[in-house]
Design a protein around this motif. Structure first.
Motif, PDB file in Angstrom:
ATOM      1  N   GLY A   1       0.827  -1.340  -0.033  1.00 55.15           N
ATOM      2  CA  GLY A   1       0.103  -0.095  -0.088  1.00 55.15           C
ATOM      3  C   GLY A   1       1.033   1.267  -0.010  1.00 55.15           C
ATOM      4  O   GLY A   1       2.023   1.157   0.063  1.00 55.15           O
ATOM      5  N   ARG A   2       0.237   2.268   0.081  1.00 55.55           N
ATOM      6  CA  ARG A   2       0.945   3.729  -0.013  1.00 55.55           C
ATOM      7  C   ARG A   2       1.689   3.885   1.187  1.00 55.55           C
ATOM      8  O   ARG A   2       1.410   3.449   2.201  1.00 55.55           O
ATOM      9  CB  ARG A   2      -0.123   4.887  -0.183  1.00 55.55           C
ATOM     10  CG  ARG A   2      -0.678   4.667  -1.855  1.00 55.55           C
ATOM     11  CD  ARG A   2      -1.602   5.930  -1.839  1.00 55.55           C
ATOM     12  NE  ARG A   2      -2.320   6.008  -3.190  1.00 55.55           N
ATOM     13  CZ  ARG A   2      -1.629   6.096  -4.584  1.00 55.55           C
ATOM     14  NH1 ARG A   2      -0.324   6.290  -4.291  1.00 55.55           N
ATOM     15  NH2 ARG A   2      -2.214   6.035  -5.513  1.00 55.55           N
ATOM     16  N   SER A   3       2.808   4.647   1.141  1.00 54.34           N
ATOM     17  CA  SER A   3       3.332   5.208   2.381  1.00 54.34           C
ATOM     18  C   SER A   3       2.172   5.828   3.320  1.00 54.34           C
ATOM     19  O   SER A   3       1.542   6.689   2.854  1.00 54.34           O
ATOM     20  CB  SER A   3       4.372   6.282   2.050  1.00 54.34           C
ATOM     21  OG  SER A   3       5.200   6.295   3.247  1.00 54.34           O
TER      22      SER A   3
ATOM     23  N   LYS B   1       0.050   0.097   6.870  1.00 55.60           N
ATOM     24  CA  LYS B   1       0.456  -1.455   6.593  1.00 55.60           C
ATOM     25  C   LYS B   1       0.970  -1.737   7.902  1.00 55.60           C
ATOM     26  O   LYS B   1       0.660  -3.150   8.088  1.00 55.60           O
ATOM     27  CB  LYS B   1       1.708  -1.313   5.421  1.00 55.60           C
ATOM     28  CG  LYS B   1       1.330  -0.930   4.305  1.00 55.60           C
ATOM     29  CD  LYS B   1       2.280  -1.119   3.013  1.00 55.60           C
ATOM     30  CE  LYS B   1       3.426  -0.087   3.282  1.00 55.60           C
ATOM     31  NZ  LYS B   1       3.229   1.069   3.012  1.00 55.60           N
ATOM     32  N   THR B   2       2.092  -1.154   8.533  1.00 51.77           N
ATOM     33  CA  THR B   2       2.525  -1.707   9.684  1.00 51.77           C
ATOM     34  C   THR B   2       1.475  -2.030  11.040  1.00 51.77           C
ATOM     35  O   THR B   2       1.361  -3.215  11.418  1.00 51.77           O
ATOM     36  CB  THR B   2       3.415  -0.956  10.405  1.00 51.77           C
ATOM     37  OG1 THR B   2       4.367  -0.575   9.416  1.00 51.77           O
ATOM     38  CG2 THR B   2       4.329  -1.517  11.635  1.00 51.77           C
ATOM     39  N   THR B   3       0.841  -1.020  11.165  1.00 51.22           N
ATOM     40  CA  THR B   3      -0.671  -1.303  11.878  1.00 51.22           C
ATOM     41  C   THR B   3      -1.336  -2.689  11.646  1.00 51.22           C
ATOM     42  O   THR B   3      -1.644  -3.452  12.635  1.00 51.22           O
ATOM     43  CB  THR B   3      -1.479  -0.023  12.230  1.00 51.22           C
ATOM     44  OG1 THR B   3      -0.533   1.085  12.556  1.00 51.22           O
ATOM     45  CG2 THR B   3      -2.524  -0.100  13.124  1.00 51.22           C
ATOM     46  N   VAL B   4      -1.721  -2.732  10.450  1.00 47.27           N
ATOM     47  CA  VAL B   4      -2.549  -3.870   9.879  1.00 47.27           C
ATOM     48  C   VAL B   4      -1.951  -5.071  10.081  1.00 47.27           C
ATOM     49  O   VAL B   4      -2.193  -5.862  10.621  1.00 47.27           O
ATOM     50  CB  VAL B   4      -2.958  -3.482   8.409  1.00 47.27           C
ATOM     51  CG1 VAL B   4      -3.520  -5.109   7.978  1.00 47.27           C
ATOM     52  CG2 VAL B   4      -3.924  -2.487   8.396  1.00 47.27           C
TER      53      VAL B   4
ATOM     54  N   VAL C   1       9.071 -21.347  10.265  1.00 43.27           N
ATOM     55  CA  VAL C   1       7.778 -20.720  10.269  1.00 43.27           C
ATOM     56  C   VAL C   1       6.867 -21.325   9.255  1.00 43.27           C
ATOM     57  O   VAL C   1       7.394 -21.979   8.210  1.00 43.27           O
ATOM     58  CB  VAL C   1       8.031 -19.100   9.880  1.00 43.27           C
ATOM     59  CG1 VAL C   1       9.277 -18.470  10.737  1.00 43.27           C
ATOM     60  CG2 VAL C   1       8.569 -19.143   8.369  1.00 43.27           C
ATOM     61  N   ASP C   2       5.415 -21.126   9.540  1.00 43.54           N
ATOM     62  CA  ASP C   2       4.479 -21.377   8.749  1.00 43.54           C
ATOM     63  C   ASP C   2       4.463 -20.627   7.643  1.00 43.54           C
ATOM     64  O   ASP C   2       3.591 -21.075   6.574  1.00 43.54           O
ATOM     65  CB  ASP C   2       3.253 -21.792   9.594  1.00 43.54           C
ATOM     66  CG  ASP C   2       3.191 -22.462  10.706  1.00 43.54           C
ATOM     67  OD1 ASP C   2       3.846 -23.717  10.464  1.00 43.54           O
ATOM     68  OD2 ASP C   2       2.689 -22.300  11.966  1.00 43.54           O
ATOM     69  N   LEU C   3       4.273 -19.453   7.705  1.00 39.64           N
ATOM     70  CA  LEU C   3       4.163 -18.333   6.823  1.00 39.64           C
ATOM     71  C   LEU C   3       5.000 -17.187   6.840  1.00 39.64           C
ATOM     72  O   LEU C   3       5.241 -16.946   8.004  1.00 39.64           O
ATOM     73  CB  LEU C   3       2.634 -18.023   6.992  1.00 39.64           C
ATOM     74  CG  LEU C   3       2.027 -16.702   6.253  1.00 39.64           C
ATOM     75  CD1 LEU C   3       1.615 -17.053   4.901  1.00 39.64           C
ATOM     76  CD2 LEU C   3       1.043 -16.115   7.011  1.00 39.64           C
ATOM     77  N   VAL C   4       5.163 -16.660   5.724  1.00 44.46           N
ATOM     78  CA  VAL C   4       6.018 -15.237   5.851  1.00 44.46           C
ATOM     79  C   VAL C   4       5.258 -14.322   5.263  1.00 44.46           C
ATOM     80  O   VAL C   4       4.720 -14.363   3.916  1.00 44.46           O
ATOM     81  CB  VAL C   4       7.457 -15.567   4.900  1.00 44.46           C
ATOM     82  CG1 VAL C   4       8.056 -13.996   4.616  1.00 44.46           C
ATOM     83  CG2 VAL C   4       8.423 -16.495   5.632  1.00 44.46           C
ATOM     84  N   ILE C   5       5.240 -13.252   5.715  1.00 40.17           N
ATOM     85  CA  ILE C   5       4.343 -11.846   5.488  1.00 40.17           C
ATOM     86  C   ILE C   5       5.359 -10.809   5.212  1.00 40.17           C
ATOM     87  O   ILE C   5       6.085 -10.605   6.180  1.00 40.17           O
ATOM     88  CB  ILE C   5       3.293 -11.393   6.539  1.00 40.17           C
ATOM     89  CG1 ILE C   5       2.173 -12.828   6.645  1.00 40.17           C
ATOM     90  CG2 ILE C   5       2.491 -10.381   5.890  1.00 40.17           C
ATOM     91  CD1 ILE C   5       1.313 -12.421   7.768  1.00 40.17           C
ATOM     92  N   THR C   6       5.264 -10.261   4.068  1.00 40.44           N
ATOM     93  CA  THR C   6       6.270  -9.268   3.800  1.00 40.44           C
ATOM     94  C   THR C   6       5.405  -7.816   4.062  1.00 40.44           C
ATOM     95  O   THR C   6       4.407  -7.788   3.531  1.00 40.44           O
ATOM     96  CB  THR C   6       6.880  -9.240   2.419  1.00 40.44           C
ATOM     97  OG1 THR C   6       5.922  -8.898   1.473  1.00 40.44           O
ATOM     98  CG2 THR C   6       7.398 -10.392   2.160  1.00 40.44           C
ATOM     99  N   GLU C   7       6.135  -6.807   4.273  1.00 42.21           N
ATOM    100  CA  GLU C   7       5.568  -5.484   4.285  1.00 42.21           C
ATOM    101  C   GLU C   7       6.365  -4.889   3.093  1.00 42.21           C
ATOM    102  O   GLU C   7       7.559  -4.492   3.497  1.00 42.21           O
ATOM    103  CB  GLU C   7       5.898  -4.965   5.673  1.00 42.21           C
ATOM    104  CG  GLU C   7       5.214  -3.493   5.637  1.00 42.21           C
ATOM    105  CD  GLU C   7       5.264  -2.827   6.842  1.00 42.21           C
ATOM    106  OE1 GLU C   7       5.134  -1.366   6.977  1.00 42.21           O
ATOM    107  OE2 GLU C   7       5.462  -3.416   7.830  1.00 42.21           O
TER     108      GLU C   7
END
Length: 161
Positions: A6-8, A12-15, A90-96
Motif C-alpha cells: 500500500g501507499r506510504s 501497513k505496519t498497524t494492519v 515458520v508456517d508463513l512469511v508475510i512481507t511488508e
C-alpha cells in the motif's frame, strides 16, 4: 508467502501487527520481512556490532539465548526466495512492502490517501480498507485481522494449527 502492500502512510505496519497477533493466537509460526527501498541501519554508533562492521567485517552476527541477528553487506538486494530460508521454521512469511514482487498481495488502502491501488489487480488477493474498492476480491475493514487471518489460512495453510 504473502505481501502486504500500500501507499506510504496508509497503515501497513498497524494492519500487519494485528494480523501477526491473530495468527499467533491461532498457534501459527509467523515470519515477516520488511522491505526498505531506501536502506536502513540497525547498528547503533559506538556499539560493538557497529564497530565490527565499521572495521570492515562483511557479516556481523549478534547472538543471545533467545534471539540472533545477522547484518551482512550485499552487492545487490537479496531476492525474497533467498531470504526466507534464513528465517528458520515458520508456517508463513508475510512481507511488508515488495509491491513490485511477484508474490500474492493484500493491499491496504485508505480513502484519505486516494482510491488508486499500488498493485496490479491480478496480483491482489484481498483489500484491507476503510472504503469499498471496485475489485472482485475479498475486502476487510482496517480492524478485521481475524477475517484476513481466515483468508490466509484458507488459501495457504491447513486450517488446523
Amino acid at each position: 508467502m504473502v505481501s502486504l502492500v500500500g501507499r506510504s502512510g496508509v497503515g501497513k505496519t498497524t494492519v500487519l501487527v494485528r494480523i501477526i497477533g491473530e495468527l499467533k493466537r491461532r498457534g501459527r509460526r509467523v515470519g515477516t520481512v520488511k522491505h526498505d527501498a531506501h536502506g536502513f541501519s540497525m547498528d547503533k554508533p559506538g556499539k560493538d556490532t557497529w564497530r565490527h562492521a565499521r572495521a570492515g567485517s562483511d557479516a556481523v552476527v549478534i547472538s543471545g539465548p533467545h534471539k540472533m541477528a545477522l547484518i551482512r553487506r550485499l552487492d545487490e538486494e537479496m531476492r525474497l526466495d533467498d531470504i526466507v530460508p534464513l528465517m528458520g521454521d515458520v508456517d508463513l512469511v508475510i512481507t511488508e512492502g515488495y509491491k513490485r514482487g511477484a508474490k500474492p498481495k493484500i493491499e491496504v488502502s485508505r480513502r484519505e490517501l486516494g482510491p488508486e491501488l499500488v498493485s496490479r489487480s491480478t496480483e491482489i488477493i484481498a483489500i484491507v480498507s476503510n472504503h469499498p474498492v471496485n475489485l472482485d476480491v475479498p475486502q476487510y475493514g482496517l480492524d478485521d485481522a481475524p477475517g484476513v487471518a481466515d483468508l490466509i489460512e484458507r488459501l495457504y495453510l491447513s486450517v488446523a494449527a
